[in-house]
Design an enzyme around this catalytic site. Sequence first.
Site, PDB file in Angstrom:
ATOM      1  N   LYS A   1       0.842  -1.190   0.000  1.00  0.00           N
ATOM      2  CA  LYS A   1       0.000   0.000   0.000  1.00  0.00           C
ATOM      3  C   LYS A   1       0.883   1.247   0.000  1.00  0.00           C
ATOM      4  CE  LYS A   1      -3.831  -1.905   2.796  1.00  0.00           C
ATOM      5  NZ  LYS A   1      -4.914  -1.822   1.807  1.00  0.00           N
TER       6      LYS A   1
ATOM      7  N   ARG B   1      -9.698 -12.074   2.558  1.00  0.00           N
ATOM      8  CA  ARG B   1     -10.480 -13.218   2.066  1.00  0.00           C
ATOM      9  C   ARG B   1      -9.684 -14.510   2.158  1.00  0.00           C
ATOM     10  NH1 ARG B   1     -11.126 -10.085  -3.524  1.00  0.00           N
ATOM     11  NH2 ARG B   1     -10.837  -8.408  -2.017  1.00  0.00           N
TER      12      ARG B   1
HETATM   13  N1  BES Z   1      -7.900  -4.033   4.663  1.00  0.00           N
HETATM   14  C1  BES Z   1      -8.105  -3.658   3.321  1.00  0.00           C
HETATM   15  C2  BES Z   1      -9.453  -2.963   3.089  1.00  0.00           C
HETATM   16  C3  BES Z   1      -9.608  -1.617   3.749  1.00  0.00           C
HETATM   17  C4  BES Z   1      -9.328  -0.460   3.057  1.00  0.00           C
HETATM   18  C5  BES Z   1     -10.091  -1.517   5.043  1.00  0.00           C
HETATM   19  C6  BES Z   1      -9.468   0.770   3.659  1.00  0.00           C
HETATM   20  C7  BES Z   1     -10.250  -0.276   5.643  1.00  0.00           C
HETATM   21  C8  BES Z   1      -9.931   0.867   4.952  1.00  0.00           C
HETATM   22  C9  BES Z   1      -8.067  -4.885   2.424  1.00  0.00           C
HETATM   23  O1  BES Z   1      -7.205  -5.887   2.824  1.00  0.00           O
HETATM   24  C10 BES Z   1      -7.586  -4.428   1.094  1.00  0.00           C
HETATM   25  O2  BES Z   1      -6.470  -4.009   1.011  1.00  0.00           O
HETATM   26  N2  BES Z   1      -8.452  -4.525   0.088  1.00  0.00           N
HETATM   27  C11 BES Z   1      -8.126  -4.129  -1.216  1.00  0.00           C
HETATM   28  C12 BES Z   1      -8.574  -5.215  -2.163  1.00  0.00           C
HETATM   29  C13 BES Z   1      -8.050  -5.049  -3.559  1.00  0.00           C
HETATM   30  C14 BES Z   1      -6.563  -5.247  -3.600  1.00  0.00           C
HETATM   31  C15 BES Z   1      -8.753  -6.069  -4.423  1.00  0.00           C
HETATM   32  C16 BES Z   1      -8.843  -2.822  -1.504  1.00  0.00           C
HETATM   33  O3  BES Z   1      -9.972  -2.653  -1.059  1.00  0.00           O
HETATM   34  O4  BES Z   1      -8.252  -1.961  -2.138  1.00  0.00           O
HETATM   35 MN    MN Z   2      -5.238  -5.601   2.137  1.00  0.00          MN
END
Ligand code: BES
Ligand code: MN
Length: 495
Positions: free
Chosen positions: A272, A346
């Site tokens: 990230k 997931r």
């Molecule tokens: N933990 C994150 C989702 C999240 C984002 C929670 C912002 C709280 C605030 C999750 O693991 C994630 O990174 N999801 C990605 C999925 C994508 C790579 C398909 C997302 O939502 O960008």
């Molecule tokens: Mn994530």
Amino acid sequence: MADFSFSTRAAAEAEADLLVLPVFQGPAPGPGVRQAGLQSAFSSAKLTGKRGETLFVPGSDDARFAAGAVLLVGVGERAKVTPDVIRRVAARAAPRAAAFGTVATTLPQASRKPEDAVQATVEGFVLGSYRFDRYRTAKRDDAPAALEAVEVLGLPRWNARACRRAIQTAQIVADATCWARDLVNTPALDMPPDAIAREAQKMAKAEGLKVKIWKEPELTKGNMGGILGVGQGSVNPPRMIELHYSGAAASQRPIALSGKGIAFDSGGLSLKDAKNMEWMKSDMGGAASILATMRAIARLEPKINVVAAIPSSENMPSGSAIRPGDVLHHRNGKTSEVLNTDAEGRLVLADALAWLAEQDPVCIIDTATLTGACMVALGEEVIGAFGNDPSLTKEVIAAGDVTGEPMWELPLRAEYRPQIDSAIADVKNVGPRWGGAITAALFLEEFVDDVPWVHLDIAGPAFAERAGDLSGFGGTGVPVRSLVRFVLERAGRRR
Ligand code: BES
Ligand code: MN
Ligand code: ZN
């Protein structure tokens, strides 16, 4: 926690340091306002009784109230004062009330549902008093004192026993919620998977729950390839927490709960950026909410069985981390191709859900800070609900409605399932950009067999980046209130 009591004495006679009285929009005096001689105070201050408005009235020698001072609080239109409004107003009043020490309030009398309103009042005062200052060395000068005691004033015709029960339930639920907030707010440095597991163990021991911590050997033997895979890039090893509450005969099929417990989500090799990583200590908000729910259930003792499986890994990039293109083997034999290591929630939930499905549960509910896409769809305060059984989904959403944790159903659209077809494995862990919350839910569905199941995406509501009615900045403890309510209702209880 403050001491809460129920009484039916008149507001004007309550001897608290502060008396909190509602005023309806108009303004129109709420319960106790006239007796306290304050029926015109709100309008002479040019206030209307809208929610959020407050008027402080200091005590004086000729005051017609016994309390040290009065705080008049706007609660909005009389017909729209639900228990949830009361909960929010009480929470907003709590920090101010705390400076006084002892408080009395007629707030629940503003609603037509005495017991629900009493419960909401107490939940509001506890949740609104929450602070997380474990990491401050200097005392902040704006830090209010702790609330000492709250006397909840009801009417003589109300069922006092039921109101006292409502107070007790509220304290248990709100206290558990505050614990979930603590777990979320604690920095990932101090709350790796093993620390979450130890917190669970300590709680289980204190509350009389059966607990088992799955460490790496058990996870390996149990084919938990998702939990292990996501965790393998971190020096902090993964865990799975198994909890059992037995309130009924062993032959009674349990309710099954799971919660995403990513101790920290850096994204892994699909790293990230800095901004999106700031609050990823909160990626175990689902796990925290399930732990807190189990604690509340243990204390409320409903006649029902509940089993929980909470997967916890830390998602870090390193030489030992999983790579895009890797394939993981899950508990139920299915394989997943990891094309984005940041879609890790997931992967860990897959194993826990598959294990829960083996426990012959009546239903499974999982809660997870799963997708940014869900926040794009529903904003920061609404939970995304998905399910494979319409009546169960409705039931869970209804529990959210009465407890003030809004949920909105999103479609588990089978037609989108091909979007997560993998070129080499059973399923891949990302779909196209659009509908990301849906494809994440479709991935999870692969692991619940045919058990009635609801998935709650709490990516937005689990962590508040702005102070709201019920919580300041940080973990919110959502959706503990809904889950406890759901379990109680399944056991034939409202509280
Ligand atoms: N933990 C994150 C989702 C999240 C984002 C929670 C912002 C709280 C605030 C999750 O693991 C994630 O990174 N999801 C990605 C999925 C994508 C790579 C398909 C997302 O939502 O960008
Ligand atoms: Mn994530
Ligand atoms: Zn995550």
